[in-house]
Design a protein around this motif. Structure first.
Motif, PDB file in Angstrom:
ATOM      1  N   VAL A   1      -6.088   8.813  -0.035  1.00  0.00           N
ATOM      2  CA  VAL A   1      -6.237   8.924  -1.487  1.00  0.00           C
ATOM      3  C   VAL A   1      -5.241   9.938  -2.031  1.00  0.00           C
ATOM      4  CG1 VAL A   1      -7.798   9.660  -3.339  1.00  0.00           C
ATOM      5  CG2 VAL A   1      -8.637   8.135  -1.531  1.00  0.00           C
ATOM      6  N   VAL A   2      -5.103  11.056  -1.360  1.00  0.00           N
ATOM      7  CA  VAL A   2      -4.177  12.104  -1.822  1.00  0.00           C
ATOM      8  C   VAL A   2      -2.724  11.622  -1.738  1.00  0.00           C
ATOM      9  CG1 VAL A   2      -3.279  14.397  -1.281  1.00  0.00           C
ATOM     10  CG2 VAL A   2      -5.744  14.001  -1.324  1.00  0.00           C
ATOM     11  N   LYS A   3      -2.372  10.969  -0.639  1.00  0.00           N
ATOM     12  CA  LYS A   3      -0.978  10.543  -0.433  1.00  0.00           C
ATOM     13  C   LYS A   3      -0.623   9.261  -1.195  1.00  0.00           C
ATOM     14  CE  LYS A   3       0.425  13.562   2.673  1.00  0.00           C
ATOM     15  NZ  LYS A   3       1.564  14.437   2.469  1.00  0.00           N
ATOM     16  N   ALA A   4      -1.626   8.475  -1.597  1.00  0.00           N
ATOM     17  CA  ALA A   4      -1.344   7.195  -2.256  1.00  0.00           C
ATOM     18  C   ALA A   4      -0.886   7.361  -3.693  1.00  0.00           C
ATOM     19  CB  ALA A   4      -2.583   6.303  -2.215  1.00  0.00           C
ATOM     20  N   ARG A   5      -1.163   8.512  -4.324  1.00  0.00           N
ATOM     21  CA  ARG A   5      -0.801   8.658  -5.732  1.00  0.00           C
ATOM     22  C   ARG A   5       0.675   8.891  -5.909  1.00  0.00           C
ATOM     23  NH1 ARG A   5      -2.176  13.978  -7.466  1.00  0.00           N
ATOM     24  NH2 ARG A   5      -2.673  14.954  -5.549  1.00  0.00           N
TER      25      ARG A   5
ATOM     26  N   MET B   1       2.796   0.925 -12.055  1.00  0.00           N
ATOM     27  CA  MET B   1       1.754  -0.051 -11.776  1.00  0.00           C
ATOM     28  C   MET B   1       1.408  -0.085 -10.278  1.00  0.00           C
ATOM     29  SD  MET B   1      -0.090  -2.525 -13.070  1.00  0.00           S
ATOM     30  CE  MET B   1      -0.795  -4.067 -12.697  1.00  0.00           C
ATOM     31  N   LEU B   2       2.439  -0.090  -9.400  1.00  0.00           N
ATOM     32  CA  LEU B   2       2.173  -0.124  -7.964  1.00  0.00           C
ATOM     33  C   LEU B   2       1.466   1.144  -7.499  1.00  0.00           C
ATOM     34  CD1 LEU B   2       5.394  -1.778  -6.488  1.00  0.00           C
ATOM     35  CD2 LEU B   2       3.139  -2.784  -6.790  1.00  0.00           C
ATOM     36  N   ALA B   3       1.868   2.289  -8.060  1.00  0.00           N
ATOM     37  CA  ALA B   3       1.237   3.552  -7.665  1.00  0.00           C
ATOM     38  C   ALA B   3      -0.246   3.551  -8.039  1.00  0.00           C
ATOM     39  CB  ALA B   3       1.962   4.729  -8.308  1.00  0.00           C
ATOM     40  N   ASN B   4      -0.575   3.049  -9.210  1.00  0.00           N
ATOM     41  CA  ASN B   4      -1.973   2.980  -9.632  1.00  0.00           C
ATOM     42  C   ASN B   4      -2.771   2.016  -8.764  1.00  0.00           C
ATOM     43  OD1 ASN B   4      -1.665   4.845 -11.682  1.00  0.00           O
ATOM     44  ND2 ASN B   4      -1.194   3.297 -13.218  1.00  0.00           N
ATOM     45  N   THR B   5      -2.169   0.906  -8.409  1.00  0.00           N
ATOM     46  CA  THR B   5      -2.834  -0.071  -7.546  1.00  0.00           C
ATOM     47  C   THR B   5      -3.050   0.509  -6.150  1.00  0.00           C
ATOM     48  OG1 THR B   5      -1.815  -1.857  -8.805  1.00  0.00           O
ATOM     49  CG2 THR B   5      -2.761  -2.435  -6.675  1.00  0.00           C
ATOM     50  N   ARG B   6      -2.041   1.213  -5.628  1.00  0.00           N
ATOM     51  CA  ARG B   6      -2.188   1.888  -4.330  1.00  0.00           C
ATOM     52  C   ARG B   6      -3.359   2.857  -4.362  1.00  0.00           C
ATOM     53  NH1 ARG B   6       3.353   3.245  -4.473  1.00  0.00           N
ATOM     54  NH2 ARG B   6       2.731   5.375  -4.891  1.00  0.00           N
ATOM     55  N   LEU B   7      -3.419   3.657  -5.416  1.00  0.00           N
ATOM     56  CA  LEU B   7      -4.483   4.643  -5.539  1.00  0.00           C
ATOM     57  C   LEU B   7      -5.847   3.968  -5.653  1.00  0.00           C
ATOM     58  CD1 LEU B   7      -5.363   7.571  -5.754  1.00  0.00           C
ATOM     59  CD2 LEU B   7      -4.894   7.461  -8.208  1.00  0.00           C
ATOM     60  N   LEU B   8      -5.934   2.912  -6.414  1.00  0.00           N
ATOM     61  CA  LEU B   8      -7.193   2.185  -6.560  1.00  0.00           C
ATOM     62  C   LEU B   8      -7.662   1.618  -5.221  1.00  0.00           C
ATOM     63  CD1 LEU B   8      -9.385   1.023  -8.435  1.00  0.00           C
ATOM     64  CD2 LEU B   8      -7.923  -0.969  -8.726  1.00  0.00           C
ATOM     65  N   LEU B   9      -6.761   0.981  -4.482  1.00  0.00           N
ATOM     66  CA  LEU B   9      -7.135   0.405  -3.188  1.00  0.00           C
ATOM     67  C   LEU B   9      -7.493   1.486  -2.172  1.00  0.00           C
ATOM     68  CD1 LEU B   9      -4.567  -2.523  -2.854  1.00  0.00           C
ATOM     69  CD2 LEU B   9      -6.956  -2.619  -3.593  1.00  0.00           C
ATOM     70  N   ALA B  10      -6.742   2.586  -2.174  1.00  0.00           N
ATOM     71  CA  ALA B  10      -7.041   3.699  -1.269  1.00  0.00           C
ATOM     72  C   ALA B  10      -8.420   4.276  -1.571  1.00  0.00           C
ATOM     73  CB  ALA B  10      -5.967   4.783  -1.397  1.00  0.00           C
TER      74      ALA B  10
ATOM     75  N   LEU C   1      -3.183  -5.303   2.238  1.00  0.00           N
ATOM     76  CA  LEU C   1      -2.734  -5.116   0.850  1.00  0.00           C
ATOM     77  C   LEU C   1      -1.983  -3.797   0.664  1.00  0.00           C
ATOM     78  CD1 LEU C   1      -5.850  -6.439  -1.094  1.00  0.00           C
ATOM     79  CD2 LEU C   1      -3.597  -7.535  -0.915  1.00  0.00           C
ATOM     80  N   LEU C   2      -2.528  -2.725   1.232  1.00  0.00           N
ATOM     81  CA  LEU C   2      -1.849  -1.436   1.109  1.00  0.00           C
ATOM     82  C   LEU C   2      -0.512  -1.438   1.834  1.00  0.00           C
ATOM     83  CD1 LEU C   2      -4.845   1.009   1.331  1.00  0.00           C
ATOM     84  CD2 LEU C   2      -3.134   0.962  -0.481  1.00  0.00           C
ATOM     85  N   GLY C   3      -0.449  -2.071   2.978  1.00  0.00           N
ATOM     86  CA  GLY C   3       0.825  -2.178   3.697  1.00  0.00           C
ATOM     87  C   GLY C   3       1.882  -2.893   2.863  1.00  0.00           C
ATOM     88  N   LEU C   4       1.477  -3.973   2.216  1.00  0.00           N
ATOM     89  CA  LEU C   4       2.414  -4.702   1.355  1.00  0.00           C
ATOM     90  C   LEU C   4       2.833  -3.869   0.150  1.00  0.00           C
ATOM     91  CD1 LEU C   4       0.737  -8.232   1.415  1.00  0.00           C
ATOM     92  CD2 LEU C   4       2.906  -7.575   2.491  1.00  0.00           C
ATOM     93  N   LEU C   5       1.876  -3.170  -0.452  1.00  0.00           N
ATOM     94  CA  LEU C   5       2.199  -2.332  -1.609  1.00  0.00           C
ATOM     95  C   LEU C   5       3.133  -1.184  -1.230  1.00  0.00           C
ATOM     96  CD1 LEU C   5      -1.166  -2.049  -3.540  1.00  0.00           C
ATOM     97  CD2 LEU C   5       0.927  -3.130  -4.328  1.00  0.00           C
ATOM     98  N   VAL C   6       2.878  -0.568  -0.107  1.00  0.00           N
ATOM     99  CA  VAL C   6       3.737   0.528   0.350  1.00  0.00           C
ATOM    100  C   VAL C   6       5.142   0.009   0.607  1.00  0.00           C
ATOM    101  CG1 VAL C   6       4.130   2.149   2.251  1.00  0.00           C
ATOM    102  CG2 VAL C   6       1.854   1.944   1.236  1.00  0.00           C
ATOM    103  N   ALA C   7       5.245  -1.150   1.213  1.00  0.00           N
ATOM    104  CA  ALA C   7       6.567  -1.725   1.502  1.00  0.00           C
ATOM    105  C   ALA C   7       7.341  -2.031   0.220  1.00  0.00           C
ATOM    106  CB  ALA C   7       6.406  -3.001   2.330  1.00  0.00           C
ATOM    107  N   ARG C   8       6.647  -2.405  -0.834  1.00  0.00           N
ATOM    108  CA  ARG C   8       7.299  -2.789  -2.087  1.00  0.00           C
ATOM    109  C   ARG C   8       7.441  -1.648  -3.100  1.00  0.00           C
ATOM    110  NH1 ARG C   8       7.954  -7.972  -1.413  1.00  0.00           N
ATOM    111  NH2 ARG C   8       6.360  -9.409  -0.747  1.00  0.00           N
ATOM    112  N   SER C   9       6.878  -0.504  -2.790  1.00  0.00           N
ATOM    113  CA  SER C   9       6.882   0.618  -3.738  1.00  0.00           C
ATOM    114  C   SER C   9       8.205   1.368  -3.698  1.00  0.00           C
ATOM    115  CB  SER C   9       5.735   1.574  -3.429  1.00  0.00           C
ATOM    116  OG  SER C   9       4.505   0.947  -3.634  1.00  0.00           O
TER     117      SER C   9
END
Length: 146
Positions: A142-146, A1-10, A58-66
């Motif tokens: 986008v490439v690295k967020a997946r 779920m977090l990976a998909n959200t990261r990709l969507l936001l990126a 948002l991406l910073g928080l997601l990366v920290a929690r992933s």
């Protein structure tokens, strides 16, 4: 779920940079006079900067929690997000106000007739380079967020 959200936001961030920089801004200048186009693009760039701030947080928080990210990839993502945010903020907080002041002081004759045209053109050139850098970083995000 977090990976998909990261990709969507990126994708949202990169896509917004691409859409404004390479579609909307040139289109505005193609169909409107330069003063109107500058005003429209200025509003779009302001909204893009606020979007960049929100998405960076948002991406910073997601990366920290992933938990699916190793330390190296996490560092890459932080650097890319920081780089994109820096590009956006330099344009929004630094270049845009200087360009607006030149436009305002130019009066009804316009910037091209102003003695400050050279400075304006240089600032515009720097902003274009920063948007190009942000565009490239967006593709990397986008490439690295997946």
């Amino acid at each position: 779920m977090l990976a998909n959200t990261r990709l969507l936001l990126a994708t949202l961030w990169a896509g917004s940079v691409w859409a404004v920089s390479y579609l909307a801004a040139p289109s505005a200048f193609a169909v409107l006079d330069s003063t109107q186009a500058g005003n429209v693009v200025g509003v779009m760039l302001t909204r893009s900067a606020w979007l960049a701030i929100a998405l960076a947080v948002l991406l910073g928080l997601l990366v920290a929690r992933s938990v699916d990210l190793d330390a190296r990839r996490r560092r890459w993502l932080y650097w890319i997000v920081g780089g994109m945010l820096a590009c956006s903020l330099v344009v929004y907080l630094g270049l845009q106000p200087m360009m607006a002041a030149i436009r305002e002081s130019a009066g009804p004759a316009g910037v091209r007739a102003s003695p400050q045209w050279g400075t304006f053109a240089a600032l515009h050139g720097v902003s274009q380079v920063l948007y190009l850098a942000e565009s490239i970083l967006g593709a990397m995000l986008v490439v690295k967020a997946r």
